[in-house]
Write a protein that holds these residues in place. Structure first.
Motif, PDB file in Angstrom:
ATOM      1  N   ILE A 180     -11.890  11.761  -6.290  1.00 59.19           N
ATOM      2  CA  ILE A 180     -11.431  12.673  -7.328  1.00 59.19           C
ATOM      3  C   ILE A 180     -11.718  14.114  -6.915  1.00 59.19           C
ATOM      4  O   ILE A 180     -10.863  14.998  -7.054  1.00 59.19           O
ATOM      5  CB  ILE A 180     -12.090  12.327  -8.691  1.00 59.19           C
ATOM      6  N   VAL A 181     -12.890  14.347  -6.372  1.00 58.30           N
ATOM      7  CA  VAL A 181     -13.254  15.686  -5.901  1.00 58.30           C
ATOM      8  C   VAL A 181     -12.354  16.100  -4.739  1.00 58.30           C
ATOM      9  O   VAL A 181     -11.886  17.250  -4.671  1.00 58.30           O
ATOM     10  CB  VAL A 181     -14.754  15.748  -5.511  1.00 58.30           C
ATOM     11  N   GLU A 182     -12.076  15.174  -3.830  1.00 54.49           N
ATOM     12  CA  GLU A 182     -11.193  15.485  -2.702  1.00 54.49           C
ATOM     13  C   GLU A 182      -9.789  15.848  -3.181  1.00 54.49           C
ATOM     14  O   GLU A 182      -9.176  16.799  -2.679  1.00 54.49           O
ATOM     15  CB  GLU A 182     -11.131  14.300  -1.732  1.00 54.49           C
ATOM     16  N   MET A 183      -9.287  15.110  -4.157  1.00 56.81           N
ATOM     17  CA  MET A 183      -7.957  15.402  -4.690  1.00 56.81           C
ATOM     18  C   MET A 183      -7.983  16.739  -5.425  1.00 56.81           C
ATOM     19  O   MET A 183      -7.028  17.513  -5.356  1.00 56.81           O
ATOM     20  CB  MET A 183      -7.497  14.277  -5.610  1.00 56.81           C
ATOM     21  N   GLY A 184      -9.069  17.030  -6.106  1.00 59.03           N
ATOM     22  CA  GLY A 184      -9.210  18.324  -6.761  1.00 59.03           C
ATOM     23  C   GLY A 184      -9.216  19.465  -5.752  1.00 59.03           C
ATOM     24  O   GLY A 184      -8.599  20.516  -5.981  1.00 59.03           O
ATOM     25  N   ALA A 185      -9.877  19.255  -4.634  1.00 59.39           N
ATOM     26  CA  ALA A 185      -9.893  20.281  -3.583  1.00 59.39           C
ATOM     27  C   ALA A 185      -8.480  20.566  -3.077  1.00 59.39           C
ATOM     28  O   ALA A 185      -8.160  21.703  -2.724  1.00 59.39           O
ATOM     29  CB  ALA A 185     -10.795  19.842  -2.435  1.00 59.39           C
ATOM     30  N   ALA A 186      -7.645  19.548  -3.081  1.00 56.83           N
ATOM     31  CA  ALA A 186      -6.247  19.722  -2.647  1.00 56.83           C
ATOM     32  C   ALA A 186      -5.483  20.648  -3.587  1.00 56.83           C
ATOM     33  O   ALA A 186      -4.478  21.235  -3.186  1.00 56.83           O
ATOM     34  CB  ALA A 186      -5.546  18.360  -2.558  1.00 56.83           C
ATOM     35  N   MET A 187      -5.955  20.817  -4.810  1.00 59.67           N
ATOM     36  CA  MET A 187      -5.304  21.727  -5.758  1.00 59.67           C
ATOM     37  C   MET A 187      -5.672  23.178  -5.472  1.00 59.67           C
ATOM     38  O   MET A 187      -4.862  24.077  -5.647  1.00 59.67           O
ATOM     39  CB  MET A 187      -5.722  21.416  -7.207  1.00 59.67           C
ATOM     40  N   VAL A 225      -9.528   7.409 -15.339  1.00 61.16           N
ATOM     41  CA  VAL A 225      -8.978   6.325 -16.154  1.00 61.16           C
ATOM     42  C   VAL A 225      -8.498   5.190 -15.258  1.00 61.16           C
ATOM     43  O   VAL A 225      -8.658   4.016 -15.593  1.00 61.16           O
ATOM     44  CB  VAL A 225      -7.814   6.845 -17.048  1.00 61.16           C
ATOM     45  N   ARG A 226      -7.928   5.526 -14.120  1.00 62.30           N
ATOM     46  CA  ARG A 226      -7.408   4.526 -13.181  1.00 62.30           C
ATOM     47  C   ARG A 226      -8.513   3.874 -12.348  1.00 62.30           C
ATOM     48  O   ARG A 226      -8.241   3.018 -11.521  1.00 62.30           O
ATOM     49  CB  ARG A 226      -6.382   5.163 -12.248  1.00 62.30           C
ATOM     50  N   GLY A 227      -9.776   4.274 -12.546  1.00 57.90           N
ATOM     51  CA  GLY A 227     -10.893   3.602 -11.909  1.00 57.90           C
ATOM     52  C   GLY A 227     -11.329   4.176 -10.570  1.00 57.90           C
ATOM     53  O   GLY A 227     -12.045   3.503  -9.822  1.00 57.90           O
ATOM     54  N   SER A 243       0.823  -1.196   0.000  1.00 58.24           N
ATOM     55  CA  SER A 243       0.000   0.000   0.000  1.00 58.24           C
ATOM     56  C   SER A 243       0.859   1.249   0.000  1.00 58.24           C
ATOM     57  O   SER A 243       0.560   2.202  -0.714  1.00 58.24           O
ATOM     58  CB  SER A 243      -0.938   0.006   1.212  1.00 58.24           C
ATOM     59  N   ALA A 244       1.917   1.257   0.794  1.00 60.41           N
ATOM     60  CA  ALA A 244       2.806   2.422   0.828  1.00 60.41           C
ATOM     61  C   ALA A 244       3.441   2.619  -0.546  1.00 60.41           C
ATOM     62  O   ALA A 244       3.545   3.741  -1.037  1.00 60.41           O
ATOM     63  CB  ALA A 244       3.874   2.244   1.902  1.00 60.41           C
ATOM     64  N   LYS A 245       3.823   1.542  -1.172  1.00 53.45           N
ATOM     65  CA  LYS A 245       4.421   1.609  -2.512  1.00 53.45           C
ATOM     66  C   LYS A 245       3.402   2.122  -3.525  1.00 53.45           C
ATOM     67  O   LYS A 245       3.698   2.989  -4.345  1.00 53.45           O
ATOM     68  CB  LYS A 245       4.916   0.215  -2.900  1.00 53.45           C
ATOM     69  N   LYS A 246       2.177   1.614  -3.432  1.00 52.88           N
ATOM     70  CA  LYS A 246       1.128   2.027  -4.354  1.00 52.88           C
ATOM     71  C   LYS A 246       0.713   3.474  -4.104  1.00 52.88           C
ATOM     72  O   LYS A 246       0.451   4.218  -5.052  1.00 52.88           O
ATOM     73  CB  LYS A 246      -0.068   1.089  -4.252  1.00 52.88           C
ATOM     74  N   LEU A 247       0.655   3.865  -2.846  1.00 49.53           N
ATOM     75  CA  LEU A 247       0.336   5.260  -2.533  1.00 49.53           C
ATOM     76  C   LEU A 247       1.393   6.200  -3.113  1.00 49.53           C
ATOM     77  O   LEU A 247       1.075   7.239  -3.685  1.00 49.53           O
ATOM     78  CB  LEU A 247       0.223   5.467  -1.020  1.00 49.53           C
ATOM     79  N   THR A 248       2.648   5.828  -2.979  1.00 50.70           N
ATOM     80  CA  THR A 248       3.737   6.646  -3.514  1.00 50.70           C
ATOM     81  C   THR A 248       3.657   6.716  -5.032  1.00 50.70           C
ATOM     82  O   THR A 248       3.795   7.799  -5.619  1.00 50.70           O
ATOM     83  CB  THR A 248       5.100   6.084  -3.071  1.00 50.70           C
ATOM     84  N   ARG A 263      -8.303   8.178   2.557  1.00 51.71           N
ATOM     85  CA  ARG A 263      -8.894   6.961   1.991  1.00 51.71           C
ATOM     86  C   ARG A 263      -7.823   6.084   1.357  1.00 51.71           C
ATOM     87  O   ARG A 263      -7.811   5.891   0.141  1.00 51.71           O
ATOM     88  CB  ARG A 263      -9.918   7.328   0.939  1.00 51.71           C
ATOM     89  N   PRO A 264      -6.912   5.520   2.161  1.00 52.32           N
ATOM     90  CA  PRO A 264      -5.835   4.714   1.560  1.00 52.32           C
ATOM     91  C   PRO A 264      -6.357   3.512   0.789  1.00 52.32           C
ATOM     92  O   PRO A 264      -5.747   3.101  -0.198  1.00 52.32           O
ATOM     93  CB  PRO A 264      -4.987   4.296   2.751  1.00 52.32           C
ATOM     94  N   HIS A 265      -7.495   2.957   1.212  1.00 47.99           N
ATOM     95  CA  HIS A 265      -8.064   1.810   0.501  1.00 47.99           C
ATOM     96  C   HIS A 265      -8.433   2.167  -0.942  1.00 47.99           C
ATOM     97  O   HIS A 265      -8.426   1.317  -1.817  1.00 47.99           O
ATOM     98  CB  HIS A 265      -9.300   1.274   1.245  1.00 47.99           C
ATOM     99  N   GLU A 266      -8.730   3.420  -1.191  1.00 45.33           N
ATOM    100  CA  GLU A 266      -9.094   3.883  -2.530  1.00 45.33           C
ATOM    101  C   GLU A 266      -7.923   3.719  -3.507  1.00 45.33           C
ATOM    102  O   GLU A 266      -8.108   3.498  -4.684  1.00 45.33           O
ATOM    103  CB  GLU A 266      -9.517   5.347  -2.476  1.00 45.33           C
ATOM    104  N   TYR A 267      -6.722   3.843  -2.971  1.00 45.75           N
ATOM    105  CA  TYR A 267      -5.528   3.839  -3.814  1.00 45.75           C
ATOM    106  C   TYR A 267      -4.824   2.488  -3.811  1.00 45.75           C
ATOM    107  O   TYR A 267      -3.805   2.322  -4.463  1.00 45.75           O
ATOM    108  CB  TYR A 267      -4.573   4.962  -3.370  1.00 45.75           C
ATOM    109  N   ALA A 268      -5.361   1.501  -3.093  1.00 44.15           N
ATOM    110  CA  ALA A 268      -4.744   0.183  -2.998  1.00 44.15           C
ATOM    111  C   ALA A 268      -4.794  -0.576  -4.313  1.00 44.15           C
ATOM    112  O   ALA A 268      -3.962  -1.429  -4.564  1.00 44.15           O
ATOM    113  CB  ALA A 268      -5.400  -0.628  -1.887  1.00 44.15           C
ATOM    114  N   HIS A 269      -5.759  -0.259  -5.155  1.00 40.62           N
ATOM    115  CA  HIS A 269      -5.886  -0.993  -6.425  1.00 40.62           C
ATOM    116  C   HIS A 269      -5.066  -0.376  -7.554  1.00 40.62           C
ATOM    117  O   HIS A 269      -5.016  -0.922  -8.642  1.00 40.62           O
ATOM    118  CB  HIS A 269      -7.351  -1.059  -6.840  1.00 40.62           C
ATOM    119  N   CYS A 270      -4.449   0.730  -7.315  1.00 42.49           N
ATOM    120  CA  CYS A 270      -3.669   1.424  -8.366  1.00 42.49           C
ATOM    121  C   CYS A 270      -2.403   0.678  -8.690  1.00 42.49           C
ATOM    122  O   CYS A 270      -1.780   0.105  -7.875  1.00 42.49           O
ATOM    123  CB  CYS A 270      -3.324   2.832  -7.934  1.00 42.49           C
TER     124      CYS A 270
END
Length: 150
Positions: free
Chosen positions: A96-103, A88-90, A25-30, A143-150
């Motif tokens: 996506i909205v949360e990440m956009g807010a970070a911008m 695209v990454r699912g 997960s840490a690798k995928k998050l990075t 939401r780390p679980h959101e990025y576990a499938h990347c």
């Protein structure tokens, strides 16, 4: 006579996958974080000329050079590209909205000291971009679980 098989205890069986999952997960998050930074850069480069053409066409080229609208346009460029890549990454729309807010959030916060004359336009752009990185990390850690499938 069959040989007895070693069955790991419930604690061992549970602990091993958790350690492996955490490492992955840490690798995928990075990796996801780096993908988002690349997507943001692509968005800034690819969409800047589009804004220039559109704003020139409508007679408002000064909006690109105003620190407030310029920062929001840049955040929009990054958000559009990053959101498209996340879709695209699912990813679901909420992350996506949360990440956009970070911008946008770093710039919105920095508009106050800019308006008060405590920082200049260069500091707005520099610190707005620098503060996006921990804002993105916070959105991912929410939401780390959101990025576990990347």
């Amino acid at each position: 006579m069959p040989t007895p098989t070693h069955t790991p205890s419930a604690a061992t069986a549970h602990a091993e996958p958790a350690h492996t999952t955490h490492h992955l997960s840490a690798k995928k998050l990075t990796l996801h974080f780096l993908e988002m930074v690349v997507a943001m850069a692509v968005g800034m480069v690819a969409l800047h000329p589009v804004w220039t053409l559109v704003l020139d066409a409508v007679g408002a080229p000064g909006l690109m050079h105003d620190p407030y609208t310029g920062a929001l346009i840049m955040a929009t460029n990054m958000t559009v590209a990053m959101s498209a890549w996340m879709k695209v990454r699912g990813h679901r729309w909420r992350p996506i909205v949360e990440m956009g807010a970070a911008m946008y959030l770093p710039f919105l916060v920095l508009f106050v000291p800019l308006a008060l004359g405590l920082i200049g336009e260069g500091a707005l752009m520099l610190w707005g971009h620098v503060l996006m990185l921990p804002a993105m990390a916070a959105a991912m850690l929410l939401r780390p679980h959101e990025y576990a499938h990347c």
